[in-house]
Design a protein around this motif. Sequence first.
Motif, short mmCIF file in Angstrom:
data_model
loop_
_atom_site.label_atom_id
_atom_site.label_comp_id
_atom_site.label_asym_id
_atom_site.label_seq_id
_atom_site.Cartn_x
_atom_site.Cartn_y
_atom_site.Cartn_z
N PHE A 85 12.17 -2.15 6.69
CA PHE A 85 10.92 -2.81 6.32
C PHE A 85 9.92 -2.57 7.44
N ASP A 86 9.12 -1.54 7.29
CA ASP A 86 8.20 -1.15 8.34
C ASP A 86 6.80 -0.93 7.78
N ASP A 87 5.92 -0.35 8.59
CA ASP A 87 4.54 -0.11 8.15
C ASP A 87 4.47 0.85 6.97
N ASN A 88 5.37 1.84 6.94
CA ASN A 88 5.38 2.79 5.83
C ASN A 88 5.70 2.09 4.52
N PHE A 89 6.70 1.19 4.56
CA PHE A 89 7.06 0.45 3.34
C PHE A 89 5.89 -0.44 2.91
N THR A 90 5.33 -1.17 3.87
CA THR A 90 4.24 -2.09 3.55
C THR A 90 3.05 -1.34 2.95
N TRP A 91 2.69 -0.20 3.59
CA TRP A 91 1.57 0.59 3.07
C TRP A 91 1.87 1.10 1.66
N SER A 92 3.08 1.62 1.44
CA SER A 92 3.46 2.16 0.13
C SER A 92 3.43 1.06 -0.93
N ALA A 93 3.95 -0.11 -0.59
CA ALA A 93 3.95 -1.23 -1.53
C ALA A 93 2.53 -1.64 -1.89
N MET A 94 1.63 -1.64 -0.90
CA MET A 94 0.24 -2.02 -1.15
C MET A 94 -0.48 -0.99 -2.02
N VAL A 95 -0.16 0.29 -1.85
CA VAL A 95 -0.74 1.33 -2.70
C VAL A 95 -0.32 1.11 -4.15
N LEU A 96 0.95 0.78 -4.36
CA LEU A 96 1.44 0.51 -5.71
C LEU A 96 0.82 -0.76 -6.28
N ALA A 97 0.70 -1.79 -5.44
CA ALA A 97 0.10 -3.05 -5.88
C ALA A 97 -1.35 -2.85 -6.30
N ALA A 98 -2.08 -2.02 -5.54
CA ALA A 98 -3.49 -1.77 -5.84
C ALA A 98 -3.66 -1.05 -7.18
N GLN A 99 -2.59 -0.38 -7.64
CA GLN A 99 -2.63 0.31 -8.93
C GLN A 99 -2.07 -0.54 -10.07
N GLY A 100 -1.85 -1.83 -9.76
CA GLY A 100 -1.43 -2.76 -10.81
C GLY A 100 0.05 -3.01 -10.91
N LYS A 101 0.85 -2.46 -10.00
CA LYS A 101 2.29 -2.69 -10.04
C LYS A 101 2.61 -4.11 -9.60
N LYS A 102 3.54 -4.73 -10.30
CA LYS A 102 4.02 -6.05 -9.90
C LYS A 102 5.27 -5.88 -9.04
N ILE A 103 5.66 -6.94 -8.34
CA ILE A 103 6.78 -6.86 -7.41
C ILE A 103 8.05 -6.33 -8.09
N ASN A 104 8.34 -6.83 -9.29
CA ASN A 104 9.58 -6.42 -9.96
C ASN A 104 9.48 -5.05 -10.63
N GLN A 105 8.32 -4.39 -10.53
CA GLN A 105 8.15 -3.06 -11.13
C GLN A 105 8.24 -1.93 -10.11
N ILE A 106 8.31 -2.29 -8.83
CA ILE A 106 8.35 -1.28 -7.78
C ILE A 106 9.76 -0.72 -7.64
N SER A 107 9.86 0.60 -7.49
CA SER A 107 11.17 1.24 -7.35
C SER A 107 11.31 1.88 -5.97
N ILE A 108 12.55 2.05 -5.54
CA ILE A 108 12.82 2.72 -4.27
C ILE A 108 12.31 4.16 -4.33
N ASP A 109 12.42 4.78 -5.50
CA ASP A 109 11.97 6.16 -5.67
C ASP A 109 10.47 6.29 -5.39
N GLU A 110 9.67 5.33 -5.88
CA GLU A 110 8.23 5.37 -5.65
C GLU A 110 7.90 5.15 -4.17
N ILE A 111 8.60 4.19 -3.56
CA ILE A 111 8.39 3.91 -2.13
C ILE A 111 8.75 5.14 -1.31
N ASP A 112 9.86 5.79 -1.66
CA ASP A 112 10.33 6.97 -0.93
C ASP A 112 9.29 8.09 -1.00
N TRP A 113 8.73 8.31 -2.20
CA TRP A 113 7.75 9.37 -2.36
C TRP A 113 6.47 9.08 -1.57
N LEU A 114 5.96 7.86 -1.67
CA LEU A 114 4.72 7.53 -0.97
C LEU A 114 4.90 7.60 0.54
#
Length: 419
Positions: A85-114
């Motif tokens: 749980f670092d800055d890369n994860f936080t940044w990736s999660a925020m990018v997904l959130a800004a595109q309308g993703k909810k917490i339970n819709q985020i996948s490890i695959d998306e985090i890994d790619w971002l």
Amino acid sequence: MTNTGSDNSREWAAQAYALLKKRQEEQKQELQKQEEQKQELQKQEEQKQELQKQEEQKQELIDIPSKENIPGQSKTVADPVLGEFDDNFTWSAMVLAAQGKKINQISIDEIDWLTKLRRGLEETRKGFVTELLDKLGDDPLTPESLDDLETLLIRADVGIDSTDKVVNSLRKKLNEEVVGGEAGIKFLKKELKIIIDRPIKNSGSDILVPQKGKLNVWLLVGVNGVGKTTTLGKLAYLSAKSNYKTLIAAADTFRAAAVEQLKVWGDRSNVDVISNQSKNADPAAVVFDAINSAIKRNVDLLLVDTAGRLQTKNNLMDELSKIKKIIDKKVPDAIVESLLVLDASQGQNGLKQAKSFAKAADLSGAIITKLDGTSRGGVSLAVSEEVNLPIRFIGAGEGIKDLRPFNSYEFVEAMLADK
């Protein structure tokens, strides 16, 4: 990126991380259970074979099936693992959130790619954003800071035309109001996204995917050395994983080992490769055979690897023309895309290639590869603005999963991520 403060953003990301960690542990337990069941089945199979061997008293040895031959087991690519749980994860999660993703819709695959995308654009960011933020600080923009921005954009291979558009827009805004450093970065992101999105919107398709019910033929073109064959292999994996019936045509018959290289990728993706082992076989003939096979198999997507270098550029373009004529004759209703593969690290040389191919090869899109490790990621904007090519896919790594459909928001956010 979002309206929440940094503390709230990190808390939101922490919740997403905890949920993903729990999900990963559950998957791990399920995989462990399946592995135990497989081992038990293997043991039973081995016992069965042993009893059969003794009963039949064969003189020749009967090979006991290996683990790889057990029904239901196939070559798979390892799923990404949740990191720290670092800055890369936080940044990736925020990018997904800004595109309308909810917490339970985020996948490890998306985090890994971002995370890979952000890291891949690190060199571009170092030579551009870090210096830009240092110059801007929290002070309002000035004509001098715009001159600095102009220099930095050109240095990042964004291109003269794109740079002029962005800087002129900022100058106009600066004449109308006081613009602070943070507001300037936000405006810059908006302007860069407009440049990249324009050819995509003009194409009428935000994301390039095969259309069901018809044969889709994607020709991958580009000079040797840009990663064309590797990119095709990754596209085959992405297509097959997305449940499209896929076939590969090895029509780059002039480059040594190109066919063998494609077969390795096809094997990894579980996608068949149509080829001709004859030396300097006719590429158009390979495509002819591949189309026949695609029709018989009811294939959704035929990926065609083409030659990257012949004796002259005219020969290369003539070869592409022959291939297109074969496609038009055999399947006139096929949906054909000509995708130019460009190596981001080549910067302005890549832009020259794009202009050259665009004139002669009737291109419909671009794939930007090797974004990781180069400071010239800005060339993507030059391709959009100066060649009017929609970017369809980008690559930021060597792995089979490291090629994804292009997302302008994610790209600009990664390129201008805070230091």
